[in-house]
Design a protein around this motif. Sequence first.
Motif, PDB file in Angstrom:
ATOM      1  N   ASP A   1      -3.070  10.892   8.491  1.00 30.27           N
ATOM      2  CA  ASP A   1      -3.202   9.688   7.672  1.00 30.27           C
ATOM      3  C   ASP A   1      -4.150   9.911   6.495  1.00 30.27           C
ATOM      4  O   ASP A   1      -4.298   9.033   5.636  1.00 30.27           O
TER       5      ASP A   1
ATOM      6  N   PHE B   1      -0.519   0.229  11.957  1.00 29.68           N
ATOM      7  CA  PHE B   1      -1.035  -0.427  10.758  1.00 29.68           C
ATOM      8  C   PHE B   1      -0.458  -1.839  10.661  1.00 29.68           C
ATOM      9  O   PHE B   1       0.693  -2.079  11.046  1.00 29.68           O
TER      10      PHE B   1
ATOM     11  N   TYR C   1       7.256  -1.389   6.913  1.00 28.24           N
ATOM     12  CA  TYR C   1       6.323  -0.311   7.217  1.00 28.24           C
ATOM     13  C   TYR C   1       7.034   1.037   7.216  1.00 28.24           C
ATOM     14  O   TYR C   1       8.198   1.143   7.612  1.00 28.24           O
ATOM     15  N   ALA C   2       6.304   2.064   6.824  1.00 24.90           N
ATOM     16  CA  ALA C   2       6.801   3.419   7.022  1.00 24.90           C
ATOM     17  C   ALA C   2       6.863   3.691   8.516  1.00 24.90           C
ATOM     18  O   ALA C   2       6.025   3.204   9.285  1.00 24.90           O
TER      19      ALA C   2
ATOM     20  N   VAL D   1       3.473   3.006   2.409  1.00 24.61           N
ATOM     21  CA  VAL D   1       2.856   2.777   3.709  1.00 24.61           C
ATOM     22  C   VAL D   1       3.331   1.437   4.263  1.00 24.61           C
ATOM     23  O   VAL D   1       3.855   1.377   5.372  1.00 24.61           O
TER      24      VAL D   1
ATOM     25  N   TYR E   1      -5.322   6.090  -0.784  1.00 27.47           N
ATOM     26  CA  TYR E   1      -4.506   4.898  -0.585  1.00 27.47           C
ATOM     27  C   TYR E   1      -4.570   4.017  -1.828  1.00 27.47           C
ATOM     28  O   TYR E   1      -5.664   3.707  -2.329  1.00 27.47           O
TER      29      TYR E   1
ATOM     30  N   VAL F   1       3.713   4.774  10.461  1.00 25.96           N
ATOM     31  CA  VAL F   1       2.562   3.890  10.705  1.00 25.96           C
ATOM     32  C   VAL F   1       2.928   2.665  11.544  1.00 25.96           C
ATOM     33  O   VAL F   1       2.037   1.878  11.900  1.00 25.96           O
TER      34      VAL F   1
ATOM     35  N   TRP G   1       0.833  -1.195   0.000  1.00 29.59           N
ATOM     36  CA  TRP G   1       0.000   0.000   0.000  1.00 29.59           C
ATOM     37  C   TRP G   1       0.869   1.246   0.000  1.00 29.59           C
ATOM     38  O   TRP G   1       1.856   1.315   0.741  1.00 29.59           O
ATOM     39  N   TYR G   2       0.478   2.194  -0.822  1.00 29.66           N
ATOM     40  CA  TYR G   2       1.064   3.519  -0.839  1.00 29.66           C
ATOM     41  C   TYR G   2      -0.064   4.524  -0.613  1.00 29.66           C
ATOM     42  O   TYR G   2      -1.239   4.182  -0.741  1.00 29.66           O
ATOM     43  N   ARG G   3       0.308   5.746  -0.289  1.00 31.17           N
ATOM     44  CA  ARG G   3      -0.707   6.791  -0.130  1.00 31.17           C
ATOM     45  C   ARG G   3      -0.193   8.111  -0.657  1.00 31.17           C
ATOM     46  O   ARG G   3       1.010   8.353  -0.723  1.00 31.17           O
TER      47      ARG G   3
ATOM     48  N   GLU H   1       3.729   8.058  -1.198  1.00 29.25           N
ATOM     49  CA  GLU H   1       4.702   7.483  -0.268  1.00 29.25           C
ATOM     50  C   GLU H   1       4.314   6.059   0.118  1.00 29.25           C
ATOM     51  O   GLU H   1       3.135   5.710   0.150  1.00 29.25           O
TER      52      GLU H   1
ATOM     53  N   MET I   1      -5.839  -0.538   9.758  1.00 32.07           N
ATOM     54  CA  MET I   1      -5.331   0.753  10.223  1.00 32.07           C
ATOM     55  C   MET I   1      -6.032   1.108  11.536  1.00 32.07           C
ATOM     56  O   MET I   1      -7.250   1.273  11.565  1.00 32.07           O
TER      57      MET I   1
END
Length: 116
Positions: free
Chosen positions: A89, A67, A59-60, A48, A93, A63, A36-38, A46, A82
């Motif tokens: 946030d 998450f 994970y970033a 996620v 997504y 999060v 997943w990116y957002r 970026e 999440m």
Amino acid sequence: QVQLVESGGGLVQAGGSLRLSCAASLTTFSFNTMGWYRQAPGEQRELVATISNGDRVNYANSVKGRFTISRANAKNTVSLQMNALKPEDTAVYYCYGQRGFVYDYWGPGTQVTVSS
């Protein structure tokens, strides 16, 4: 044709939870990595969270601890749980999948909005 379709976005209050799901048109085993990116308004897309075929997760920092990414290979889905959501946030997504370590695929995106 490879397709990824997200679901589960919406509006939630700060501190709440949402679960995003991504349905793939191929078995998730055919992707070496999914995730997943957002992208927030005016910001770059970026990372996620990602999960590899060997279930290695990444994970970033923003999060971590809130998450959780998982994959259900029998259902061809990848999910993102999440919790403890924050206004920062808020973003669109996108589900991501990579095949053969070369070809990247994206879903159309789902909006997540966290109100303060």
